[in-house]
Write an enzyme that holds these catalytic residues in place. Structure first.
Site, PDB file in Angstrom:
ATOM      1  N   HIS A 159       0.809  -1.214   0.000  1.00 56.50           N
ATOM      2  CA  HIS A 159       0.000   0.000   0.000  1.00 56.50           C
ATOM      3  C   HIS A 159       0.847   1.271   0.000  1.00 56.50           C
ATOM      4  O   HIS A 159       0.314   2.378  -0.121  1.00 56.50           O
ATOM      5  CB  HIS A 159      -0.940   0.000   1.212  1.00 56.50           C
ATOM      6  CG  HIS A 159      -2.207   0.745   0.995  1.00 56.50           C
ATOM      7  ND1 HIS A 159      -2.562   1.307  -0.212  1.00 56.50           N
ATOM      8  CD2 HIS A 159      -3.230   1.041   1.850  1.00 56.50           C
ATOM      9  CE1 HIS A 159      -3.735   1.900  -0.099  1.00 56.50           C
ATOM     10  NE2 HIS A 159      -4.159   1.770   1.142  1.00 56.50           N
ATOM     11  N   ASP A 187      -2.258   2.044  -4.800  1.00 56.33           N
ATOM     12  CA  ASP A 187      -3.485   2.590  -4.231  1.00 56.33           C
ATOM     13  C   ASP A 187      -4.592   1.540  -4.259  1.00 56.33           C
ATOM     14  O   ASP A 187      -4.577   0.605  -5.068  1.00 56.33           O
ATOM     15  CB  ASP A 187      -3.936   3.822  -5.008  1.00 56.33           C
ATOM     16  CG  ASP A 187      -2.934   4.966  -4.902  1.00 56.33           C
ATOM     17  OD1 ASP A 187      -2.251   5.046  -3.850  1.00 56.33           O
ATOM     18  OD2 ASP A 187      -2.837   5.774  -5.852  1.00 56.33           O
TER      19      ASP A 187
END
Length: 434
Positions: A405, A409
């Site tokens: 992450h 996204d």
């Protein structure tokens, strides 16, 4: 005869140290030139180090689990000729790690002064009387089982404690060999208020310490490194009925390697990466770089007797479905047999993990860092599925996909998972190029 010292070689790829995985020879054994001496493990794979000379092993550097730096002394061999260790260095050899210490030399009870001592002719003083010894205990192996009414078996110290506590040992059941009553039995009897020890299972108070070494240590280190990466995991349900029907038909129609669901999933991952090429990459946080790869090198998490390994199916983008299936089967077998080559265990760009029939409804896969995505395959099962007008039994499966992450996204991750779902629910799309 001379002593030949062998040091930890430079294994390459910037490796600065290696862990001893297994000694293949023992001190005192003779090895020939090119015979393997030791198996060492790096971050990449296990490598056997051969002997460059013939000789007898007289010293080794450590035990399995010890980590040695490149260039550190590994073994010493006794060889014909001068060897390569200086004479003064070879005179005092380091003992093997497990060798017992040499007994200290006995010192005389009294130092005698130089010259004639008049007392030398005197008779030596009588030695002090030895302390009384406790009567020897009968051998546990030879002690017969105690019939009813016979004097219970117990050490003198146990009998003394029982007398002091006012305990009749005939009321106790012994847990030692041949029913011998131990201190623990007596303490348990006293703690219970004088009740006989129960005849059923006894609490197990043993504690075993297991050293984490070899592949298990490497797995632990990789998992710890991956845990520092913020993950995002997406779980998606898909209808695999059409996929399973196609797979069964293709297996029945042609000879060759059996097609498994994993082969179709691998082909679908390759197709989905065409739209999301950023997921086929490594993230180097220290350099602040993303290395995106043109070739798709699929890591295939496989459980082996030694632990979890990830053999690599290289250039999946250039293989057809049956070639992928054959390579998956070959790599899985090589990993289980321990015959996978070093280059077959490194260089993956994205990983697929599956527990097969043992898989749960959903899992949370951990990234194979420095990769940025991992696809988790869960159990295939028949479940009722709403078609829009009725519930029908369908073969359903969940995908659990995790992403780095820091650089991926949630939107991009969701797009990738949705594309995988589309490809696997309409498997004809897997064969559409471009």
């Amino acid at each position: 005869m001379g002593i030949h010292s062998i040091r930890m070689p430079d294994i390459g790829e910037g490796i600065a140290e290696a862990e001893i995985a297994e000694w293949l020879v023992a001190p005192g054994e003779t090895v020939r030139e090119d015979d393997p001496l030791v198996a060492v493990m790096t971050d990449k794979a296990t490598v056997e180090i051969p002997s460059p000379v013939t000789g007898k092993l007289v010293w080794q550097a450590g035990q399995p689990g010890d980590v040695l730096a490149v260039g550190a002394e590994l073994v010493r061999l006794e060889v014909d000729g001068a060897g390569n260790v200086a004479a003064d260095a070879s005179e005092v050899e380091a003992p093997p790690r497990d060798a017992p210490p040499e007994p200290a030399e006995e010192m005389p009870a009294e130092e005698k002064p130089a010259g004639k001592d008049p007392s030398e002719d005197a008779p030596p003083p009588a030695p002090p009387a030895p302390a009384p010894k406790a009567p020897p205990l009968p051998a546990a192996a030879a002690a017969p089982l105690r019939p009813a009414g016979e004097k219970p078996l117990a050490a003198p110290s146990v009998r003394a404690r029982a007398r002091d506590a006012g305990v009749d040992l005939r009321l106790l059941r012994g847990s030692g060999p041949a029913g011998r009553i131990t201190h623990d039995d007596l303490e348990a009897f006293i703690a219970s208020g004088g009740l006989p020890a129960p005849a059923g299972p006894r609490p197990d108070e043993t504690v075993e310490e297991i050293r984490v070494i070899g592949l298990r240590r490497k797995i632990a280190e990789r998992m710890e490194a991956a845990n520092r990466v913020p993950h995002i995991t997406i779980v998606e349900e898909l209808d695999a009925t059409a996929l399973e029907a196609l797979r069964a038909r293709m297996n029945a129609a042609a000879k060759g390697p059996r097609l498994t669901p994993l082969a179709f999933i691998a082909r679908a991952v390759v197709a989905a990466l065409r739209d999301q090429p950023m997921l086929n990459a490594h993230y180097d946080a220290e350099a602040g770089l993303i290395r995106r790869f043109g070739g798709v090198h699929l890591g295939l998490a496989a459980q082996t007797p030694a632990g979890l390994m990830v053999p690599v199916l290289r250039h999946a983008e250039a293989r057809d479905l049956r070639d992928i299936a054959a390579e998956i089967a070959r790599l899985a077998q090589a990993a289980k047999d321990g015959t996978a080559r070093r280059e077959e265990l490194t260089g993956s760009t994205i990983t697929i993990t599956s527990l097969g029939a043992l898989g749960a409804i959903a899992t949370t896969p951990i990234l194979n860092v420095p990769e940025m995505a991992i696809v988790g395959v869960n159990r295939l099962t028949t479940r009722p599925h709403w078609t829009g007008s009725a519930f029908e039994p369908r073969q359903m499966m969940n995908l659990s996909c995790s992403f780095d992450h820091r650089v991926i996204d949630g939107w991009d991750a969701a797009v990738f998972v949705a594309r995988l779902k589309e490809l696997l629910e309409t498997p004809a799309l897997i064969f559409v190029e471009g």
